[in-house]
Design an enzyme around this catalytic site. Structure first.
Site, short mmCIF file in Angstrom:
data_model
loop_
_atom_site.label_atom_id
_atom_site.label_comp_id
_atom_site.label_asym_id
_atom_site.label_seq_id
_atom_site.Cartn_x
_atom_site.Cartn_y
_atom_site.Cartn_z
N ASN A 9 -13.55 2.75 -0.11
CA ASN A 9 -13.80 1.69 -1.09
C ASN A 9 -14.57 0.57 -0.39
O ASN A 9 -14.00 -0.18 0.39
CB ASN A 9 -12.44 1.19 -1.63
CG ASN A 9 -12.60 0.00 -2.55
OD1 ASN A 9 -13.71 -0.35 -2.96
ND2 ASN A 9 -11.48 -0.64 -2.88
N TRP A 10 -15.84 0.49 -0.70
CA TRP A 10 -16.70 -0.47 0.00
C TRP A 10 -16.66 -1.88 -0.60
O TRP A 10 -17.31 -2.79 -0.07
CB TRP A 10 -18.14 0.06 0.05
CG TRP A 10 -18.34 1.15 1.06
CD1 TRP A 10 -17.41 1.57 1.98
CD2 TRP A 10 -19.50 1.95 1.26
NE1 TRP A 10 -17.95 2.58 2.74
CE2 TRP A 10 -19.23 2.82 2.32
CE3 TRP A 10 -20.76 2.00 0.64
CZ2 TRP A 10 -20.17 3.75 2.78
CZ3 TRP A 10 -21.70 2.92 1.10
CH2 TRP A 10 -21.40 3.78 2.17
N LYS A 11 -15.97 -2.04 -1.71
CA LYS A 11 -15.82 -3.37 -2.32
C LYS A 11 -17.18 -4.07 -2.48
O LYS A 11 -18.18 -3.41 -2.75
CB LYS A 11 -14.81 -4.21 -1.52
CG LYS A 11 -13.51 -3.44 -1.29
CD LYS A 11 -12.38 -4.28 -0.80
CE LYS A 11 -11.15 -3.39 -0.63
NZ LYS A 11 -9.95 -4.13 -0.30
N HIS A 96 -7.68 -1.25 -9.54
CA HIS A 96 -7.54 -1.67 -8.14
C HIS A 96 -6.85 -3.04 -8.13
O HIS A 96 -7.07 -3.85 -9.03
CB HIS A 96 -8.90 -1.73 -7.45
CG HIS A 96 -8.77 -2.02 -5.99
ND1 HIS A 96 -8.63 -3.30 -5.53
CD2 HIS A 96 -8.69 -1.21 -4.91
CE1 HIS A 96 -8.49 -3.26 -4.20
NE2 HIS A 96 -8.51 -1.99 -3.81
N GLU A 98 -7.40 -5.71 -6.72
CA GLU A 98 -8.28 -6.87 -6.84
C GLU A 98 -8.76 -7.05 -8.29
O GLU A 98 -8.95 -8.16 -8.76
CB GLU A 98 -9.45 -6.75 -5.85
CG GLU A 98 -8.95 -6.99 -4.43
CD GLU A 98 -9.58 -6.14 -3.35
OE1 GLU A 98 -10.71 -5.64 -3.55
OE2 GLU A 98 -8.93 -5.96 -2.29
N GLU A 168 -1.25 1.58 -3.55
CA GLU A 168 -1.71 0.56 -2.61
C GLU A 168 -0.84 -0.69 -2.76
O GLU A 168 -1.07 -1.51 -3.66
CB GLU A 168 -3.17 0.19 -2.90
CG GLU A 168 -4.13 1.34 -2.74
CD GLU A 168 -5.55 0.86 -2.52
OE1 GLU A 168 -6.13 1.19 -1.48
OE2 GLU A 168 -6.06 0.11 -3.37
N GLY A 174 -5.98 -5.16 3.17
CA GLY A 174 -6.82 -6.08 3.93
C GLY A 174 -6.03 -7.06 4.79
O GLY A 174 -6.56 -8.06 5.25
N SER A 211 -4.76 -1.22 4.46
CA SER A 211 -4.86 -1.35 5.93
C SER A 211 -4.73 -0.01 6.66
O SER A 211 -4.15 0.06 7.74
CB SER A 211 -3.83 -2.35 6.46
OG SER A 211 -4.12 -3.64 5.97
N GLY A 232 -10.47 0.63 2.69
CA GLY A 232 -11.49 -0.41 2.58
C GLY A 232 -12.14 -0.66 3.92
O GLY A 232 -13.07 0.02 4.36
N GLY A 233 -11.60 -1.65 4.65
CA GLY A 233 -12.20 -2.12 5.89
C GLY A 233 -12.61 -1.02 6.87
O GLY A 233 -13.73 -1.03 7.40
#
Ligand code: PGA
Length: 249
Positions: A9-11, A96, A98, A168, A174, A211, A232-233
């Site tokens: 997930n590159w956001k 998601h 967010e 999640e 994150g 994470s 993500g990260g």
């Protein structure tokens, strides 16, 4: 090796040019593996570049980070399912954390999006997860099961074949904190039991996210209840991401 799914997930990052450079490096570092599926969720702006750059690899699919349930109309800034499909997407994230907690998306809206994706023949990645205060109040299962039921309301057994669930915990996204593999596996087991109550006949993949990195992915994926990871990260570096997907074979 059992089937495993790795989703990146590159956001709100990775431009079209960066997507092409990422793909070149990542494709050079990985080869398709039986049973391992790879999904990339770039921003809408980079979806077509991703579809183009990864297009030659049958083990890789592209998804949108969010879609609107209406096929078209006056919804400035939103991405419809036909637009996403036209850019090369074969699925999308829905709900998601967010989207839910930054943009205020409701359970009812997640349900509309899931149904619209399935009706269009795409894969829906329904994300669920509890906030820290909910976890501390002992409400984790109640929250994620409510989100699951609302997200899958009106979905028949046939549609369930194109559903992926991602657990999640909001407090783990994150933040560098994550659920222990055993904790996550307990929530996954509860989700799986509810999926079968809701009529899923085949195994619906249930991913863990929050994470995830090279250091903890192996332990998470060793849990039979965890069918993959949504990252993500740690998915932003092509070599690092290639190493993580390497756990799947
Ligand atoms: P993270 O994000 O891996 O950076 O915690 C996961 C996600 O939001 O899907």
């Amino acid at each position: 090796m059992r089937p495993l799914l790795f989703a990146a997930n590159w956001k709100m990052q990775v431009t079209p040019g960066e997507t092409r450079r990422f793909a070149e490096q990542f494709l050079g570092a990985t080869a398709p593996v039986d049973g391992r599926s790879l999904w990339f969720f770039p921003s809408a702006v980079s979806m077509a570049s991703a579809a183009d750059a990864f297009g030659g690899r049958a083990d890789i699919q592209i998804g949108a980070q969010d879609v609107h349930w209406e096929p078209k109309g006056a919804f400035t800034g939103a991405t419809s399912i036909p637009l996403a499909r036209g850019a090369g997407a074969s699925g999308a994230l829905v709900g998601h954390s967010e989207r839910r907690h930054v943009f205020g998306e409701t359970d009812v809206e997640t349900g509309r999006k899931v149904r619209a994706l399935l009706d269009a023949g795409l894969t829906a990645f329904l994300c669920v997860g509890e906030k820290l205060e909910e976890r501390e109040a002992g409400e984790t299962e109640a929250v994620v099961l409510r989100q699951l039921r609302a997200g899958l309301a009106g979905v028949a057994a046939e549609g369930m074949r194109r559903v992926v669930v991602a657990y999640e915990p909001v407090w783990a996204i994150g933040t560098g904190r994550n659920a222990t593999a055993e904790d996550a596996a307990r929530v996954h087991a509860a989700l799986r039991a509810e999926l079968s109550n809701l009529g899923a006949t085949d195994r619906v993949p249930v991913l863990y996210g929050g994470s995830v990195n090279l250091g903890n992915a192996r332990g998470l994926l060793a849990q039979p209840e965890i069918d993959g990871v949504l990252v993500g990260g740690a998915s932003l570096d092509p070599d690092g991401w290639a190493e993580i997907v390497g756990i799947g074979g």
